[in-house]
Scaffold this motif. Structure first.
Motif, PDB file in Angstrom:
ATOM      1  N   SER A 191       0.882  -1.327   0.018  1.00  0.00           N
ATOM      2  CA  SER A 191      -0.056  -0.143  -0.117  1.00  0.00           C
ATOM      3  C   SER A 191       0.827   1.268  -0.009  1.00  0.00           C
ATOM      4  O   SER A 191       0.486   2.203  -0.751  1.00  0.00           O
ATOM      5  CB  SER A 191      -0.785  -0.013   1.299  1.00  0.00           C
ATOM      6  OG  SER A 191      -1.737   1.194   1.550  1.00  0.00           O
ATOM      7  N   GLN A 235       3.928   1.588  -1.006  1.00  0.00           N
ATOM      8  CA  GLN A 235       4.531   1.615  -2.381  1.00  0.00           C
ATOM      9  C   GLN A 235       3.794   1.989  -3.521  1.00  0.00           C
ATOM     10  O   GLN A 235       4.026   2.961  -4.233  1.00  0.00           O
ATOM     11  CB  GLN A 235       5.071   0.225  -2.668  1.00  0.00           C
ATOM     12  CG  GLN A 235       6.013  -0.017  -4.198  1.00  0.00           C
ATOM     13  CD  GLN A 235       7.352   0.895  -3.829  1.00  0.00           C
ATOM     14  OE1 GLN A 235       8.081   0.859  -2.986  1.00  0.00           O
ATOM     15  NE2 GLN A 235       7.648   1.720  -4.707  1.00  0.00           N
ATOM     16  N   ARG A 236       2.577   1.678  -3.419  1.00  0.00           N
ATOM     17  CA  ARG A 236       1.599   2.186  -4.687  1.00  0.00           C
ATOM     18  C   ARG A 236       1.185   3.587  -4.301  1.00  0.00           C
ATOM     19  O   ARG A 236       1.228   4.282  -5.318  1.00  0.00           O
ATOM     20  CB  ARG A 236       0.214   1.568  -4.384  1.00  0.00           C
ATOM     21  CG  ARG A 236       0.125   0.190  -4.841  1.00  0.00           C
ATOM     22  CD  ARG A 236      -1.299  -0.436  -5.012  1.00  0.00           C
ATOM     23  NE  ARG A 236      -2.048  -0.562  -3.653  1.00  0.00           N
ATOM     24  CZ  ARG A 236      -1.881  -1.742  -2.911  1.00  0.00           C
ATOM     25  NH1 ARG A 236      -1.215  -2.736  -3.499  1.00  0.00           N
ATOM     26  NH2 ARG A 236      -2.590  -1.789  -1.984  1.00  0.00           N
ATOM     27  N   ARG A 237       1.237   3.994  -2.948  1.00  0.00           N
ATOM     28  CA  ARG A 237       1.133   5.678  -2.832  1.00  0.00           C
ATOM     29  C   ARG A 237       2.324   6.233  -3.264  1.00  0.00           C
ATOM     30  O   ARG A 237       2.419   7.615  -3.810  1.00  0.00           O
ATOM     31  CB  ARG A 237       0.645   5.819  -1.149  1.00  0.00           C
ATOM     32  CG  ARG A 237       0.705   7.277  -0.916  1.00  0.00           C
ATOM     33  CD  ARG A 237      -0.101   7.335   0.625  1.00  0.00           C
ATOM     34  NE  ARG A 237      -1.214   6.634   0.686  1.00  0.00           N
ATOM     35  CZ  ARG A 237      -2.064   6.768   1.654  1.00  0.00           C
ATOM     36  NH1 ARG A 237      -1.523   7.260   2.863  1.00  0.00           N
ATOM     37  NH2 ARG A 237      -3.204   6.383   1.819  1.00  0.00           N
ATOM     38  N   ASN A 289       4.505   5.417  -5.584  1.00  0.00           N
ATOM     39  CA  ASN A 289       4.357   5.495  -6.993  1.00  0.00           C
ATOM     40  C   ASN A 289       3.216   6.436  -7.478  1.00  0.00           C
ATOM     41  O   ASN A 289       3.543   7.115  -8.354  1.00  0.00           O
ATOM     42  CB  ASN A 289       4.080   4.241  -7.492  1.00  0.00           C
ATOM     43  CG  ASN A 289       5.228   3.140  -7.294  1.00  0.00           C
ATOM     44  OD1 ASN A 289       6.214   3.403  -6.974  1.00  0.00           O
ATOM     45  ND2 ASN A 289       4.754   1.701  -7.492  1.00  0.00           N
ATOM     46  N   CYS A 290       2.330   6.645  -6.926  1.00  0.00           N
ATOM     47  CA  CYS A 290       1.261   7.582  -7.166  1.00  0.00           C
ATOM     48  C   CYS A 290       1.780   9.095  -6.851  1.00  0.00           C
ATOM     49  O   CYS A 290       1.692   9.818  -8.028  1.00  0.00           O
ATOM     50  CB  CYS A 290      -0.066   7.528  -6.398  1.00  0.00           C
ATOM     51  SG  CYS A 290      -1.487   8.630  -6.812  1.00  0.00           S
ATOM     52  N   ASP A 291       2.485   9.291  -5.889  1.00  0.00           N
ATOM     53  CA  ASP A 291       3.054  10.529  -5.535  1.00  0.00           C
ATOM     54  C   ASP A 291       4.139  10.824  -6.310  1.00  0.00           C
ATOM     55  O   ASP A 291       4.310  11.993  -6.987  1.00  0.00           O
ATOM     56  CB  ASP A 291       3.464  10.786  -4.135  1.00  0.00           C
ATOM     57  CG  ASP A 291       2.399  10.672  -3.162  1.00  0.00           C
ATOM     58  OD1 ASP A 291       1.339  10.737  -3.490  1.00  0.00           O
ATOM     59  OD2 ASP A 291       2.808  10.343  -1.785  1.00  0.00           O
ATOM     60  N   THR A 292       4.999   9.761  -6.781  1.00  0.00           N
ATOM     61  CA  THR A 292       6.117  10.114  -7.892  1.00  0.00           C
ATOM     62  C   THR A 292       5.336  10.380  -9.152  1.00  0.00           C
ATOM     63  O   THR A 292       5.786  11.398 -10.002  1.00  0.00           O
ATOM     64  CB  THR A 292       6.914   8.711  -8.006  1.00  0.00           C
ATOM     65  OG1 THR A 292       7.324   8.489  -6.754  1.00  0.00           O
ATOM     66  CG2 THR A 292       8.089   8.964  -8.764  1.00  0.00           C
ATOM     67  N   GLY A 293       4.215   9.569  -9.620  1.00  0.00           N
ATOM     68  CA  GLY A 293       3.770   9.935 -10.746  1.00  0.00           C
ATOM     69  C   GLY A 293       3.146  11.351 -10.819  1.00  0.00           C
ATOM     70  O   GLY A 293       3.337  12.088 -11.955  1.00  0.00           O
ATOM     71  N   ASN A 294       2.340  11.780  -9.819  1.00  0.00           N
ATOM     72  CA  ASN A 294       2.026  13.152  -9.581  1.00  0.00           C
ATOM     73  C   ASN A 294       2.887  14.274  -9.717  1.00  0.00           C
ATOM     74  O   ASN A 294       2.891  15.437 -10.515  1.00  0.00           O
ATOM     75  CB  ASN A 294       1.180  13.405  -8.412  1.00  0.00           C
ATOM     76  CG  ASN A 294      -0.008  12.640  -8.532  1.00  0.00           C
ATOM     77  OD1 ASN A 294      -0.731  12.337  -9.508  1.00  0.00           O
ATOM     78  ND2 ASN A 294      -0.538  12.347  -7.291  1.00  0.00           N
ATOM     79  N   SER A 324       5.875  13.821 -11.252  1.00  0.00           N
ATOM     80  CA  SER A 324       6.574  13.935 -12.796  1.00  0.00           C
ATOM     81  C   SER A 324       5.243  14.738 -13.511  1.00  0.00           C
ATOM     82  O   SER A 324       5.864  15.498 -14.439  1.00  0.00           O
ATOM     83  CB  SER A 324       6.624  12.500 -13.128  1.00  0.00           C
ATOM     84  OG  SER A 324       7.294  11.921 -12.511  1.00  0.00           O
ATOM     85  N   LYS A 325       4.077  14.547 -13.335  1.00  0.00           N
ATOM     86  CA  LYS A 325       3.140  15.317 -14.157  1.00  0.00           C
ATOM     87  C   LYS A 325       3.365  16.845 -13.906  1.00  0.00           C
ATOM     88  O   LYS A 325       3.220  17.665 -14.830  1.00  0.00           O
ATOM     89  CB  LYS A 325       1.737  14.712 -13.853  1.00  0.00           C
ATOM     90  CG  LYS A 325       1.382  13.295 -14.474  1.00  0.00           C
ATOM     91  CD  LYS A 325       0.051  12.903 -14.286  1.00  0.00           C
ATOM     92  CE  LYS A 325      -0.217  11.445 -14.360  1.00  0.00           C
ATOM     93  NZ  LYS A 325      -1.504  11.329 -14.083  1.00  0.00           N
TER      94      LYS A 325
END
Length: 294
Positions: A210, A212-214, A216-221, A223-224
């Motif tokens: 959980s 790690q998913r968060r 990854n999500c924060d990292t993706g945000n 990056s955007k």
């Protein structure tokens, strides 16, 4: 020590409550051990706890001792070849007078629930293994006898379990892949500590996944956010001298964007004087990008 070894150690601490349970557990061991025939019984184990339990168990169940016990560096081999002892074992297991063309589970010695649990415990001690729950969830019971494996599936079904079946290298396997089923099975066999260890490992793994998913999500945000900010700054730089010809509101937004490349749209909207809405800011930035493209 592996998780499988620890589970078997825990099971071997269970006292044999009655003669019928001793016979049932011994039958599970015999049908899942290395050799069970009219010529010999051979049990090979890597578990020191099982090696200590076996002589007492067979003495209680059949009143016999092993002819020999060879202790190696990693394994202990128990052997019975004496004819009279083999006949005693076959008789106690309900196979007296049988030619043993094919092995079967004798349900006549498994009439009580406690005996069924004891039989499953013996099968796991002799032919079972369970993986480290930190890596994966898998528990299996392996035998050389097709009929025994199929009958075990039916027996476990009556006990409330739903194992899968497979074959591998001439062996027949009943197995579980779901963590909850493995927890329940170990608890039924008499290893609640191992079941709790598995449960704790599952909770830890779920929590780690959980997080790690968060991440990854924060990292993706992030990056955007960086990509969007860079596209805005590139557009503003392309406008160059044309920027001075734009309305004051667009020039203010352009300067704030260049001066605050790491700010989010909400933060950038608050930096305006007076502050503007995020929607208004987004509209201005899209306008700057469109002008730069022209």
């Amino acid at each position: 020590m592996s998780f499988s070894h620890n589970a078997k150690d825990e099971l071997c601490k269970i006292p044999v409550a009655s003669d019928c349970c001793a016979v049932a557990e011994s039958l599970g061991i015999l049908l899942y051990c290395n050799t069970f025939s009219q010529r010999e019984v051979r049990v090979v184990t890597e578990s020191p706890a099982l090696a200590k339990r076996l002589p007492r168990l067979f003495q209680r169940a059949f009143g016999v001792t092993f002819d020999s016990a060879q202790v190696g560096s990693a394994k202990t081999t128990f052997l019975i070849t004496e004819r009279a002892k083999l006949e005693t074992i076959f008789g106690a297991c309900g196979f007296a007078g049988s030619n043993m063309i094919a092995h079967h589970i004798n349900l006549g010695v498994l009439e009580e629930d406690c005996c069924r649990r004891s039989f499953a415990r013996g099968a796991f001690l002799a032919g079972g293994a369970v993986t480290d729950p930190a890596k994966s969830y898998h528990l299996e019971l392996v035998t050389d006898h097709f009929s025994v494996s199929r009958e075990l599936l039916s027996l476990l079904g009556e006990m409330g379990f739903s194992p899968k079946e497979a074959s591998r290298g001439g062996h027949y396997i009943a197995y579980f892949k779901q963590s909850a089923a493995i927890e329940d099975f170990l608890t039924t066999l008499g290893a609640p500590v191992s079941a709790m260890t598995l449960m704790a490992a599952k909770v830890e793994k779920d929590l780690r996944n959980s997080v790690q998913r968060r991440v990854n999500c924060d990292t993706g945000n992030v990056s955007k956010l960086v990509d969007a900010a860079q596209s805005h700054i590139d557009a503003i730089e392309r406008l160059g001298a044309e920027l001075d010809k734009l309305p004051q509101k667009l020039r203010d937004t352009a300067m704030l964007r260049v001066d605050n490349p790491e700010s989010s749209l909400a933060e950038l909207a608050e930096l305006h004087s007076p502050p503007i809405t995020k929607s208004c800011l987004n509209h201005r930035l899209r306008k700057l990008v469109e002008l730069a493209q022209r």
